[in-house]
Write a protein that holds these residues in place. Structure first.
Motif, PDB file in Angstrom:
ATOM      1  N   THR A   1       0.780  -1.345  -0.010  1.00  0.00           N
ATOM      2  CA  THR A   1      -0.106  -0.106   0.099  1.00  0.00           C
ATOM      3  C   THR A   1       0.566   1.624  -0.054  1.00  0.00           C
ATOM      4  O   THR A   1       1.933   1.029   0.648  1.00  0.00           O
TER       5      THR A   1
ATOM      6  N   SER B   1      -4.261   1.096   3.686  1.00  0.00           N
ATOM      7  CA  SER B   1      -4.146   1.761   3.299  1.00  0.00           C
ATOM      8  C   SER B   1      -4.498   1.734   1.458  1.00  0.00           C
ATOM      9  O   SER B   1      -4.446   0.896   0.641  1.00  0.00           O
ATOM     10  N   ALA B   2      -4.280   2.781   0.938  1.00  0.00           N
ATOM     11  CA  ALA B   2      -4.606   2.989  -0.354  1.00  0.00           C
ATOM     12  C   ALA B   2      -3.164   2.317  -1.137  1.00  0.00           C
ATOM     13  O   ALA B   2      -2.294   2.172  -1.027  1.00  0.00           O
TER      14      ALA B   2
ATOM     15  N   GLY C   1      -6.502   6.064  -5.416  1.00  0.00           N
ATOM     16  CA  GLY C   1      -7.319   7.054  -3.967  1.00  0.00           C
ATOM     17  C   GLY C   1      -8.439   7.150  -4.506  1.00  0.00           C
ATOM     18  O   GLY C   1      -9.092   7.063  -6.005  1.00  0.00           O
TER      19      GLY C   1
END
Length: 222
Positions: A112, A201-202, A215
């Protein structure tokens, strides 16, 4: 293009050695495209096409006779969900790629945006890896596991196929571990139907020779 690292190890692997290893371990080995003629213009166009096509970023680790090894790769792809299978390719014949080529099992870490330093470290042949300062541990089965922001998939290698100048490996996913930043990742419970990876996370992708973040800003309405 595929992101891949080389390490300072001097280990070298050739197609014949991989075939012999496959025979010894029971992993099938065949060859694809070995006799194909090379067209430089087509090669350049192929590189340009995939250079503009983003791909997810992973770090693949394994244990070897000389210790833990790992590479940053953008060639990991999902193959099947039932059963869970994935594939990845190795382009180098020495260093970490050579050790991974003959490993019986690996851990695929899906990176990520929190894992940029890991991506850079395992993509740079001059970087120190698996140091005391790097958060990592060993699974009970022996494979090195990095503490990072994404999922980790422990896999058994099923087959090795020389393809052109690369080696294509197919692997069966044996267990999936959830993200963990301060300790070993926890195993996903397959029966947990409402599992929600809220801590992920992204995603990180590799595009035009750079790492990028996906994102909400990159979502296209349809």
């Amino acid at each position: 293009m595929t992101v891949q690292t080389e390490t300072v190890q001097s280990q070298t692997v050739h197609v014949a050695a991989v075939q012999a290893e496959g025979a010894a371990t029971g992993s099938p080995v065949s060859a694809v495209g070995q006799a194909a003629q090379i067209d430089p213009a087509l090669t350049d166009s192929f590189k340009a096409a995939f250079g503009g096509h983003p791909a997810g970023v992973s770090v693949i680790t394994a244990d070897s006779a000389t210790g833990p090894v790992g590479i940053t790769a953008s060639s990991v792809a999902s193959v099947s969900a039932e059963p869970p299978l994935l594939a990845f390719s190795l382009a180098a014949s020495s260093g970490s790629a050579a050790a991974l080529a003959v490993a019986n099992s690996v851990v695929v870490h899906l990176l990520t945006t929190d894992d940029l330093e890991l991506a850079k470290t395992f993509a740079n042949s001059n970087s120190e890896r698996f140091t005391a300062a790097m958060p990592w541990t060993r699974l009970e089965t022996g494979e090195p596991l990095l503490t990072h922001g994404g999922y980790a998939l422990r896999c058994k290698i099923l087959s090795r196929t020389p393809a052109g100048g690369s080696l294509l490996l197919a692997a069966q996913v044996l267990e999936i571990m959830t993200p963990g930043r301060s300790g070993p990742a926890a195993q996903v419970n397959p029966g947990q139907a409402n599992f929600s990876p809220v801590s992920v996370s992204a995603p990180m992708v590799y595009h035009s020779r750079n790492f990028h973040a996906l994102g909400e800003h990159s979502v296209m309405p349809y």
